[in-house]
Design a protein around this motif. Structure first.
Motif, PDB file in Angstrom:
ATOM      1  N   VAL A  96       0.839  -1.197   0.000  1.00 38.24           N
ATOM      2  CA  VAL A  96       0.000   0.000   0.000  1.00 38.24           C
ATOM      3  C   VAL A  96       0.877   1.250   0.000  1.00 38.24           C
ATOM      4  CG1 VAL A  96      -1.787   1.258   1.246  1.00 38.24           C
ATOM      5  CG2 VAL A  96      -1.783  -1.246   1.273  1.00 38.24           C
ATOM      6  N   SER A  97       0.533   2.205  -0.855  1.00 39.32           N
ATOM      7  CA  SER A  97       1.263   3.473  -0.877  1.00 39.32           C
ATOM      8  C   SER A  97       0.367   4.590  -0.346  1.00 39.32           C
ATOM      9  CB  SER A  97       1.712   3.810  -2.306  1.00 39.32           C
ATOM     10  OG  SER A  97       0.594   3.954  -3.161  1.00 39.32           O
ATOM     11  N   ILE A  98       0.980   5.506   0.381  1.00 36.69           N
ATOM     12  CA  ILE A  98       0.271   6.685   0.897  1.00 36.69           C
ATOM     13  C   ILE A  98       0.487   7.828  -0.090  1.00 36.69           C
ATOM     14  CG2 ILE A  98       0.146   8.351   2.780  1.00 36.69           C
ATOM     15  CD1 ILE A  98       1.241   6.154   4.627  1.00 36.69           C
ATOM     16  N   PRO A  99      -0.575   8.415  -0.624  1.00 39.39           N
ATOM     17  CA  PRO A  99      -0.404   9.523  -1.577  1.00 39.39           C
ATOM     18  C   PRO A  99       0.400  10.672  -0.966  1.00 39.39           C
ATOM     19  CG  PRO A  99      -2.677   8.763  -1.573  1.00 39.39           C
ATOM     20  CD  PRO A  99      -1.997   8.088  -0.417  1.00 39.39           C
ATOM     21  N   MET A 100       1.367  11.160  -1.734  1.00 37.33           N
ATOM     22  CA  MET A 100       2.214  12.259  -1.290  1.00 37.33           C
ATOM     23  C   MET A 100       1.980  13.463  -2.194  1.00 37.33           C
ATOM     24  SD  MET A 100       3.993  11.281   1.348  1.00 37.33           S
ATOM     25  CE  MET A 100       4.069   9.690   2.180  1.00 37.33           C
ATOM     26  N   ARG A 101       1.588  14.598  -1.644  1.00 35.79           N
ATOM     27  CA  ARG A 101       1.307  15.801  -2.435  1.00 35.79           C
ATOM     28  C   ARG A 101       2.484  16.773  -2.424  1.00 35.79           C
ATOM     29  NH1 ARG A 101      -4.277  16.538  -3.228  1.00 35.79           N
ATOM     30  NH2 ARG A 101      -5.199  14.464  -3.469  1.00 35.79           N
ATOM     31  N   GLY A 102       3.388  16.639  -1.477  1.00 34.82           N
ATOM     32  CA  GLY A 102       4.499  17.580  -1.374  1.00 34.82           C
ATOM     33  C   GLY A 102       5.746  17.081  -2.070  1.00 34.82           C
ATOM     34  N   ARG A 103       6.854  17.721  -1.819  1.00 33.83           N
ATOM     35  CA  ARG A 103       8.117  17.366  -2.455  1.00 33.83           C
ATOM     36  C   ARG A 103       8.853  16.251  -1.730  1.00 33.83           C
ATOM     37  NH1 ARG A 103      10.725  23.173  -4.431  1.00 33.83           N
ATOM     38  NH2 ARG A 103       8.893  23.839  -5.667  1.00 33.83           N
ATOM     39  N   VAL A 104       8.552  16.052  -0.455  1.00 28.00           N
ATOM     40  CA  VAL A 104       9.140  14.941   0.298  1.00 28.00           C
ATOM     41  C   VAL A 104       8.260  13.716   0.084  1.00 28.00           C
ATOM     42  CG1 VAL A 104       9.777  14.097   2.582  1.00 28.00           C
ATOM     43  CG2 VAL A 104      10.106  16.503   2.003  1.00 28.00           C
TER      44      VAL A 104
END
Length: 274
Positions: free
Chosen positions: A236-244
Motif C-alpha cells: 500500500v502506498s500513501i499519496p504524497m502531495r508535497g516534495r518529500v
C-alpha cells in the motif's frame, strides 16, 4: 484480484490467555545481577557483552543463548557510555519494560471486542521513540495488538514505554522469534497482510482494510525487508502531495491505522443500515 475485494480468510484457532504486564524496564549491570535476571525468566530484550568477555562470562553467555536472548558483543567503551552504575563488569542486560504477549492474546483481544483483528507489524523499527509512538497510535485507533521482531529492532524498553504515553498499559505486544513465520501464521489464521511502501501497487484509499488485517511498517531507513515484503498480500502506498516522498515510520502507521478505522466504521454503518 480486484484490490477492493478479497476472499474471506477463516480463523478457527484455539485461544489462550495473555500473560500479565511486568514493571518498568531497566538496564541491569554486573555479572551477578545479570545472572539473577536471566535465571528469573523476566523478559530480557538484549545482552551487551564486552568484546573478548564471552569466555570469562561463559555462564552468562550460555544462559542468555539458551533463552534465545540476542547477545551483542561490543567495545567496552560503549558499555561505559551506557552504564549508570559505572560498575558493569563487562556485561549489561536490557530488561523489557513489560511482559510480551502471546500471538493468541492478540486474537483474544479482537474476539473480546467482537471485531475483525487489526494488528500493526513492525519490521525492524530500531528507534524506541518510533516504536512507542506506533504503539500509541495503534492503541488510540483501537488496534488489537502490535507485533515486533526479536532481533535487529527496538524492544519494550523504558524509552519505548514513555513514548507510548501510557498506551503500552492497554495493548498487547507480541515479540516474534521469526517475523516471516509469524506473518505466515497470521495468514493461516485469516489475516490479510498490508505492507506500506512508497512504490505500492494499491493506493491507501483503495485498500480493503475492512476485514482481518495486519499493517506492516518497515524500518526507518530501509523500509520493508525483502522477505517480509514478499509475504505481504498487498503493498500500500500513501499519496504524497508535497516534495518529500516519505513519512516517518510512526506517522505512516498512524495514517494507515486511521484509514483502516474509517473503512471499518463505514462498513459497520452500512451493515447496520441493511
Amino acid at each position: 484480484m480486484n484490490e477492493n475485494k478479497r476472499p474471506h480468510r477463516s480463523n478457527d484457532r484455539p485461544r489462550r490467555e495473555a500473560p500479565e504486564l511486568d514493571a518498568e524496564g531497566a538496564l541491569i549491570e554486573g555479572r551477578n545481577a545479570v545472572l539473577e535476571l536471566l535465571r528469573s525468566e523476566r523478559p530480557v530484550d538484549k545482552l551487551f557483552l564486552a568484546s573478548g568477555q564471552s569466555g570469562r562470562m561463559q555462564d552468562v553467555y550460555a544462559l542468555a543463548k539458551s533463552r534465545g536472548i540476542p547477545v551483542q558483543e561490543c567495545d567496552r567503551r560503549k558499555l561505559d557510555a551506557m552504564s549508570v552504575t559505572h560498575a558493569h563488569q563487562g556485561v549489561i542486560a536490557q530488561a523489557a519494560a513489560h511482559e510480551y504477549a502471546t500471538l493468541d492474546a492478540l486474537f483474544d483481544a479482537a474476539q473480546a471486542a467482537g471485531e475483525a483483528p487489526l494488528f500493526v507489524v513492525c519490521d525492524g523499527i530500531e528507534d524506541p521513540h518510533n516504536l512507542g509512538a506506533i504503539i500509541r497510535s495503534a492503541e488510540s485507533a483501537g488496534a488489537h495488538g502490535v507485533i515486533i521482531p526479536k532481533r535487529r529492532a527496538a524492544g519494550l524498553t523504558a524509552v519505548a514505554a514513555r513514548a507510548s504515553a501510557g498506551a503500552l498499559e492497554h495493548i498487547a505486544v507480541h515479540k516474534a522469534t521469526n517475523l516471516a513465520q509469524t506473518i505466515d501464521e497470521l495468514k493461516e489464521r485469516g489475516v490479510w497482510i498490508f505492507g506500506a511502501e512508497a512504490d505500492g501497487n494499491v493506493s491507501l484509499y483503495n485498500a480493503d482494510f475492512a476485514g482481518a488485517a495486519a499493517l506492516v511498517i518497515g524500518s526507518e531507513g530501509a523500509g520493508l525487508s525483502r522477505i517480509v515484503r514478499e509475504k505481504c498480500d498487498f503493498i500500500v502506498s500513501i499519496p504524497m502531495r508535497g516534495r518529500v516522498n516519505s513519512l516517518n515510520a510512526s506517522n505512516a502507521a498512524a495514517v494507515l491505522l486511521y484509514e483502516a478505522v474509517r473503512r471499518r466504521t463505514h462498513g459497520k454503518q452500512e451493515m447496520e443500515q441493511t
